[in-house]
Design an enzyme around this catalytic site. Sequence first.
Site, short mmCIF file in Angstrom:
data_model
loop_
_atom_site.label_atom_id
_atom_site.label_comp_id
_atom_site.label_asym_id
_atom_site.label_seq_id
_atom_site.Cartn_x
_atom_site.Cartn_y
_atom_site.Cartn_z
N ASP A 192 -9.26 -5.01 2.93
CA ASP A 192 -8.37 -4.42 3.91
C ASP A 192 -7.26 -5.42 4.15
O ASP A 192 -7.50 -6.63 4.21
CB ASP A 192 -9.10 -4.11 5.21
CG ASP A 192 -8.29 -3.19 6.11
OD1 ASP A 192 -7.63 -2.28 5.57
OD2 ASP A 192 -8.30 -3.36 7.34
N HIS A 211 -0.14 -11.77 -0.55
CA HIS A 211 -1.42 -12.00 0.12
C HIS A 211 -2.57 -11.49 -0.73
O HIS A 211 -3.62 -12.13 -0.83
CB HIS A 211 -1.43 -11.33 1.49
CG HIS A 211 -1.13 -9.87 1.46
ND1 HIS A 211 -0.04 -9.32 0.84
CD2 HIS A 211 -1.82 -8.80 1.98
CE1 HIS A 211 -0.04 -8.01 0.98
NE2 HIS A 211 -1.11 -7.67 1.65
N ARG A 212 -2.36 -10.33 -1.36
CA ARG A 212 -3.41 -9.76 -2.20
C ARG A 212 -3.60 -10.61 -3.45
O ARG A 212 -4.73 -10.79 -3.93
CB ARG A 212 -3.04 -8.32 -2.57
CG ARG A 212 -4.20 -7.52 -3.14
CD ARG A 212 -3.88 -6.03 -3.24
NE ARG A 212 -3.78 -5.45 -1.90
CZ ARG A 212 -2.66 -5.00 -1.36
NH1 ARG A 212 -1.52 -5.06 -2.04
NH2 ARG A 212 -2.64 -4.48 -0.15
N LYS A 230 -2.36 0.19 -5.33
CA LYS A 230 -3.17 -1.00 -5.04
C LYS A 230 -4.08 -1.33 -6.23
O LYS A 230 -4.22 -2.49 -6.61
CB LYS A 230 -4.00 -0.76 -3.78
CG LYS A 230 -4.72 -1.97 -3.26
CD LYS A 230 -5.45 -1.67 -1.96
CE LYS A 230 -4.49 -1.48 -0.80
NZ LYS A 230 -5.21 -1.35 0.50
N GLY A 252 4.00 -0.03 0.65
CA GLY A 252 3.67 -0.50 1.99
C GLY A 252 4.88 -1.10 2.69
O GLY A 252 5.97 -0.55 2.69
N TYR A 253 4.68 -2.28 3.27
CA TYR A 253 5.74 -2.96 4.01
C TYR A 253 6.56 -3.92 3.14
O TYR A 253 7.37 -4.69 3.65
CB TYR A 253 5.14 -3.74 5.19
CG TYR A 253 4.53 -2.83 6.24
CD1 TYR A 253 5.32 -2.20 7.20
CD2 TYR A 253 3.16 -2.62 6.29
CE1 TYR A 253 4.76 -1.37 8.16
CE2 TYR A 253 2.59 -1.79 7.25
CZ TYR A 253 3.40 -1.17 8.18
OH TYR A 253 2.84 -0.34 9.14
N ASP A 254 6.35 -3.87 1.84
CA ASP A 254 7.08 -4.76 0.92
C ASP A 254 8.60 -4.70 1.10
O ASP A 254 9.27 -5.74 1.01
CB ASP A 254 6.73 -4.44 -0.54
CG ASP A 254 5.31 -4.85 -0.90
OD1 ASP A 254 4.67 -5.54 -0.09
OD2 ASP A 254 4.86 -4.48 -2.00
#
Length: 210
Positions: free
Chosen positions: A70, A192-193, A12, A154-156
């Site tokens: 978050d 999104h990030r 991240k 993650g969910y990528d």
Amino acid sequence: MKLIVATQNKSKLKEIRHILSGVGIKIISLNELETKFNIQENGKTFFANAVKKTLPVSKIYKEDLIVGEDSGLVVKYLNGRPGVYSKRYSGKNWTYLKNNLKIIKQLEGVKQKERQAYFLCCLVLMKNGKLIKKIDGRVNGFINKEIKGKNGFGYDPIFCPVRKKLSSGVCLPKYKKTIAQLPSAVKNKISHRAFAFNKLKTHLLVRFSD
């Protein structure tokens, strides 16, 4: 002054550093601080968790800017789950793979039009215990039927972004791929990030323009 990202997640941090490149401020994580923090992410919303991550750091490192975020996956068919439980969705001994496999299992036999989902990133910027900025970023898509791609985390590997005009006027191209199948340069424009931290980047560039 430094920008402290309230995370211990190296993947991240790498992504955030890439997005915020050119801001002109040193960016570090919790891993590089002398003080160690035991942060409980038990908020009921993404923003609540972002505050929980940021506030204690900003009260100790008073001269620095602290950003906490978050983020997670929201699946309509699963009534919004995993939501704030995205990180540990598969249980105590969670892994990214276990999380992805759980989602795929829960959506087994579900048609694509009912596999709608979105990634949401909520972040807060603080200094000396005071809130300076509150920002969010969202990307819409659907859950793929299988894991694909090795780029990202993650969910990528199970999330496919779709064409959607956002309130900002940005129109996402329609990729027939998961985010994990896209090059990092592309992901860092449409995630999104990326949306959230690009808004933060604009704020920081204005702040340090002098």
